[in-house]
Motif scaffolding. Structure first.
Motif, mmCIF file in Angstrom:
data_model
loop_
_atom_site.group_PDB
_atom_site.id
_atom_site.type_symbol
_atom_site.label_atom_id
_atom_site.label_comp_id
_atom_site.label_asym_id
_atom_site.label_seq_id
_atom_site.Cartn_x
_atom_site.Cartn_y
_atom_site.Cartn_z
ATOM 1 N N VAL A 54 0.832 -1.081 -0.206
ATOM 2 C CA VAL A 54 -0.084 -0.023 0.049
ATOM 3 C C VAL A 54 0.923 1.256 0.042
ATOM 4 C CG1 VAL A 54 -1.703 1.328 1.312
ATOM 5 C CG2 VAL A 54 -2.009 -1.179 1.081
ATOM 6 N N VAL A 58 1.078 4.179 -2.960
ATOM 7 C CA VAL A 58 0.557 5.344 -2.424
ATOM 8 C C VAL A 58 1.617 6.385 -2.620
ATOM 9 C CG1 VAL A 58 -0.155 6.915 -0.653
ATOM 10 C CG2 VAL A 58 -1.358 4.606 -1.123
ATOM 11 N N LEU A 70 -6.006 6.487 -0.229
ATOM 12 C CA LEU A 70 -6.828 5.361 -0.157
ATOM 13 C C LEU A 70 -8.504 5.663 -0.603
ATOM 14 C CD1 LEU A 70 -5.374 2.840 1.985
ATOM 15 C CD2 LEU A 70 -5.010 2.925 -0.492
ATOM 16 N N ARG A 73 -8.778 6.761 -3.927
ATOM 17 C CA ARG A 73 -8.840 5.920 -5.131
ATOM 18 C C ARG A 73 -9.656 4.991 -4.884
ATOM 19 N NH1 ARG A 73 -2.137 4.776 -5.787
ATOM 20 N NH2 ARG A 73 -1.591 6.997 -6.080
ATOM 21 N N LEU A 74 -9.877 4.419 -3.596
ATOM 22 C CA LEU A 74 -10.809 3.287 -3.619
ATOM 23 C C LEU A 74 -12.181 3.465 -3.490
ATOM 24 C CD1 LEU A 74 -8.545 0.893 -1.274
ATOM 25 C CD2 LEU A 74 -8.684 1.035 -3.831
ATOM 26 N N VAL A 78 -12.144 1.163 4.075
ATOM 27 C CA VAL A 78 -10.768 0.400 4.576
ATOM 28 C C VAL A 78 -10.694 0.403 5.935
ATOM 29 C CG1 VAL A 78 -8.420 0.226 4.188
ATOM 30 C CG2 VAL A 78 -9.896 1.247 2.343
ATOM 31 N N TYR A 89 -3.859 -3.432 5.576
ATOM 32 C CA TYR A 89 -5.034 -2.631 5.215
ATOM 33 C C TYR A 89 -6.032 -3.592 4.695
ATOM 34 C CZ TYR A 89 -1.925 1.372 5.449
ATOM 35 O OH TYR A 89 -1.186 2.213 5.926
ATOM 36 N N PRO A 91 -9.392 -3.459 2.228
ATOM 37 C CA PRO A 91 -10.561 -2.716 1.588
ATOM 38 C C PRO A 91 -11.692 -3.621 1.605
ATOM 39 C CG PRO A 91 -8.752 -3.036 0.195
ATOM 40 C CD PRO A 91 -8.188 -3.556 1.554
ATOM 41 N N CYS A 142 -15.661 -0.774 -1.671
ATOM 42 C CA CYS A 142 -14.614 -0.551 -2.698
ATOM 43 C C CYS A 142 -15.012 -1.262 -4.006
ATOM 44 C CB CYS A 142 -13.309 -0.578 -2.227
ATOM 45 S SG CYS A 142 -12.863 0.123 -0.621
ATOM 46 N N LEU A 150 -4.824 -0.747 -7.521
ATOM 47 C CA LEU A 150 -3.835 -0.445 -6.268
ATOM 48 C C LEU A 150 -2.594 -1.394 -6.145
ATOM 49 C CD1 LEU A 150 -3.540 1.978 -3.994
ATOM 50 C CD2 LEU A 150 -4.446 0.063 -2.527
#
Length: 167
Positions: A54, A58, A70, A73-74, A78, A89, A91, A142, A150
């Protein structure tokens, strides 16, 4: 609708992953411990993403930057677990995504047959298990494609770093 009412709808939705006679236990666990053990693969599944992947995707290990990126983007919730190996993490994605998820040891989709400690909606800071990006509404998830993008981005950065280290 006020925030308290929305949070109640979200926690009720999460608790509905349990059979009706056990849903009260999730609410009791959230009240007593801040985390409830819920089955995956009914309402949602999760993808376990290692911290290094992650942070590579990022481009930062700053938690504020990671959370903002996150979230952008998601576009969904999360969970972060600061007590688990690899500081993963998680999601939340569609419950059936695990059926078609590539068998991936580094970033597996956890679904049916797996339980996870899910924090109360108000638990948004460490230590332990907390929402890095809490659900915004009942049914918030997500998109699996965004999670896959990602992962691909993180792998590409890790590969580039490994190549640069060898050079």
């Amino acid at each position: 609708m006020d925030r308290a009412m929305l949070d109640r709808f979200i926690t009720d939705w999460l608790a509905r992953s349990l059979p009706p006679e056990k849903r009260h236990q999730a609410h009791a666990d959230w009240n007593d411990q801040g985390v409830a053990l819920l089955p995956l693969g009914a309402r949602f599944s999760v993808v376990r993403l290692p911290e290094r992947l992650v942070h590579a995707a990022v481009g930062s290990s700053n938690l504020t930057t990671v959370a903002e990126t996150l979230t952008e983007r998601l576009q969904g919730p999360v969970i972060r677990d600061t007590l688990a190996v690899g500081l993963p993490y998680y999601p939340l994605i569609q419950w059936h995504a695990g059926v078609v998820w590539e068998n991936d040891e580094e970033a597996p989709c956890l679904g049916e047959g797996t339980y996870m400690g899910v924090p109360h909606i108000s638990r948004v800071t460490p230590p332990g298990t907390y929402w890095l990006a809490p659900p915004r509404f009942e049914g918030d998830l997500c998109r699996p494609e965004a999670v896959q993008q990602l992962i691909l981005r993180g792998r590409a950065v890790v590969a580039d770093q490994a190549e640069a280290a060898r050079a």
